[in-house]
Design an enzyme around this catalytic site. Structure first.
Site, short mmCIF file in Angstrom:
data_model
loop_
_atom_site.label_atom_id
_atom_site.label_comp_id
_atom_site.label_asym_id
_atom_site.label_seq_id
_atom_site.Cartn_x
_atom_site.Cartn_y
_atom_site.Cartn_z
N SER A 193 0.84 -1.19 0.00
CA SER A 193 0.00 0.00 0.00
C SER A 193 0.89 1.25 0.00
O SER A 193 1.73 1.41 -0.89
CB SER A 193 -0.96 -0.03 1.19
OG SER A 193 -1.92 0.98 1.09
N ASP A 441 -8.21 -4.35 -6.44
CA ASP A 441 -7.80 -3.36 -5.43
C ASP A 441 -8.75 -2.16 -5.47
O ASP A 441 -8.90 -1.52 -6.51
CB ASP A 441 -6.37 -2.90 -5.70
CG ASP A 441 -5.76 -2.14 -4.53
OD1 ASP A 441 -6.49 -1.33 -3.90
OD2 ASP A 441 -4.58 -2.33 -4.24
N HIS A 478 -7.37 -5.05 -1.63
CA HIS A 478 -6.23 -4.27 -1.12
C HIS A 478 -5.47 -5.09 -0.09
O HIS A 478 -5.73 -5.02 1.11
CB HIS A 478 -6.71 -2.95 -0.53
CG HIS A 478 -5.62 -1.96 -0.33
ND1 HIS A 478 -4.82 -1.49 -1.36
CD2 HIS A 478 -5.17 -1.33 0.79
CE1 HIS A 478 -3.96 -0.63 -0.88
NE2 HIS A 478 -4.13 -0.52 0.42
#
Length: 552
Positions: A193, A441, A478
């Site tokens: 991330s 994502d 994610h």
């Protein structure tokens, strides 16, 4: 780029030599006295026994680098912790953390797969972690906006963007080598991330510091992606003022079924995985799911389809220019992770508002725009900010700077030349990187990462794979999880590439026991191929109903 089909065996693990502090170096308790670096204060250095959470005996070091008072009157500094295992393999990992940072996450070195027990520390690596230069709890009066309040201080912005890693890394390296009395054999950077963004930033701004970098689902275009938060909230609100009801869980399940019906078999096997995502861009049209005559349980309303299409197209500027990226279609959009970010979180104190509507709003207001906007700290106030944010007229604020904020958000957050990357210095240093991203994502579009890699490849005359490998993960939202094969390990192939010269090829993946969203997938193993290659099933194997382990 041409897609190919291949079979590959996984590379073996590199053999490691173990070292303990008794071999040389200093005692853990004496490490503080050996530190003479200006601007660093070590508050703790103590031997730590194994626990259930961290089953590795080690020396724990805590301290702060560059303590100062900010322009906003708040105390700043790069707080860190360093864990030095009793049985050291001679290697080092800089743990790049995610979100807005602001807390010193335990320095165990998560390796980003679904198996959370697999860490760099457990493998014998020395690991450092930091808060990236600010305390996320320093402004409690700002409520839910507190974690992004550091955005009112220009140096805190810069440290969050790139300064903290650059300042801390040589200090951490020195501490490791002082403790063990040996030079580090190989250094790695690992993060997902925003941590993945830190990795790409390090490869650009610090090309000589890390022999290998593992960057998962990297938010390297974070200020631009933050504009997507406003677009999403505004799109969902046109369907229902209660964002959580704009698209229910059943609606998203209908969308996922539609995507699978159109795209699942494109890779040669109907198995709950869209293994050829590029073909899905043409095979799937959400309009096919629109209810022809009124609302039913197995179709979407016209307003819902319109909202999905608007969100998928990405934000556009005053001249209709693309400000961020378009998005891919993937059944992982029905995952709990996707929903939590985009539509409905599980946080009751937020009124179950999505993460982008709370934390994302605070970040866009206070970190990614200049001048920063002071926003209220309630869920209602934060969501209101996004609803009222005029993307076409206010998007220029991510590029703006002034007499106080001398770097724009685009400058301090996005790695230089990300719009046209070549990573020449990183490549010439002989260093390697693996990047992976989920096709579902909800925070950072996988298509943005694809675009970045395609440009990197073009600027390296089609040879980007000689030093950077990119993997697309079907079904993954994610981070590891969702309806995907989440039990994977990209770190071991990276180590073999760095230390043995064995370039990664297909990476085997399974399903972790806790991943209930993947139980419907056929088979036990899957192969993730480096982009632009796509896993396919040979017709003969499909006829024999072989499991996806045969994908190649």
């Amino acid at each position: 780029m041409r897609k190919t089909i291949y079979l590959i065996a996984l590379a073996g693990l590199t053999q490691l030599a173990w070292h303990s502090p008794a071999d040389a170096g200093v005692e853990c308790e004496n490490l503080q006295a050996k530190t003479d670096s200006v601007g660093i204060t070590i508050s703790e250095s103590a031997k730590t026994s194994p626990t259930n959470d961290i089953p590795v005996g080690h020396c724990l070091v805590r301290g702060i680098v560059g303590a100062r008072k900010g322009t906003d009157g708040v105390s700043y500094g790069i707080r860190f912790e360093l864990r030095l295992p009793d049985q050291w393999n001679g290697r080092y990992v800089h743990q790049f953390n995610g979100g807005n940072d602001g807390t010193v996450v335990p320095a165990v070195g998560p390796l980003l797969g679904g198996n959370k027990q697999d860490t760099a520390l457990a493998r014998g690596y020395a690991v450092v972690s930091s808060d990236a230069g600010h305390d996320g709890k320093a402004n409690p009066d700002r409520g839910l906006a507190a974690g992004a309040a550091f955005g009112f201080d220009p140096e805190a912005r810069r440290d969050y963007g790139y300064g903290a890693v650059a300042k801390l890394n040589p200090i951490a390296v020195n501490l490791v080598e002082t403790y063990y009395g040996k030079k580090i054999a190989f250094s790695y950077g690992v993060g997902g991330s925003n941590g993945g963004r830190h990795g790409l930033m390090a490869a650009t701004r610090m090309p000589n510091d890390f022999d290998g970098i593992l960057a998962g689902y990297p938010g390297f275009n974070l200020p631009r992606a933050a504009l997507q938060h406003a677009l999403d909230i505004q799109s969902w609100a046109k369907v229902n003022s209660d964002i959580s009801k704009a698209l229910s869980r059943e609606d998203m399940a209908t969308l996922a079924k539609g995507i699978l019906a159109a795209c699942d078999a494109s890779d040669g096997l109907t198995d709950g995985i869209v293994g050829d995502p590029d073909s899905c861009e043409t095979l799937f049209k959400p309009q096919a799911l629109q209810c022809p005559n009124g609302r039913t349980d197995d179709c979407l309303s016209e307003a819902q389809v319109t909202a999905l299409l608007a969100s998928r197209a990405g934000p556009r500027g005053p001249k209709d220019e693309q400000l961020y990226s378009a998005w891919a279609w993937d059944p992982g959009m029905a995952s709990a992770n996707w929903r939590g970010w985009k539509l409905e979180s599980a946080v009751d104190s937020w009124g179950r508002r999505p993460t982008i509507g709370v934390m994302g709003a605070a970040s866009l207001a206070q970190i990614f725009t200049t001048p920063p906007t002071s926003v209220g700290g309630t869920p209602e106030e934060l969501q209101k900010f996004l609803l009222e944010f005029d993307i076409k007229s206010e998007s220029s604020k991510i590029f703006a700077k002034d007499g106080v904020m001398t770097e724009s958000a685009v400058e301090f957050m996005i790695p230089p030349r990300s719009d046209n990357p070549d990573l020449k210095d990183f490549r010439e240093a002989g260093h390697k990187m693996i990047v992976f991203d989920g096709n579902a994502d909800p925070v950072f579009s996988v298509l943005d990462t694809v675009n970045w890699y395609q440009k990197l490849d073009a600027n390296n005359k089609g040879a980007a794979q000689s030093f950077v490998k990119f993997y697309r993960i079907p079904g993954m939202p994610h981070g590891a999880g969702g309806p995907s094969y989440d039990d994977f390990d990209f770190f071991s192939p990276l180590v073999d590439w760095v230390e043995k010269g064995t370039a990664p090829q297909a990476v085997s993946a399974g399903i972790t026991q806790k991943n209930g969203e993947a139980k419907a997938l056929v088979g036990v193993r899957y192969l993730y191929c480096p982009y632009p290659q796509v896993s396919r099933v040979k017709p003969a194997l499909q006829a024999r109903k072989r499991e996806p382990a045969s994908k190649a």
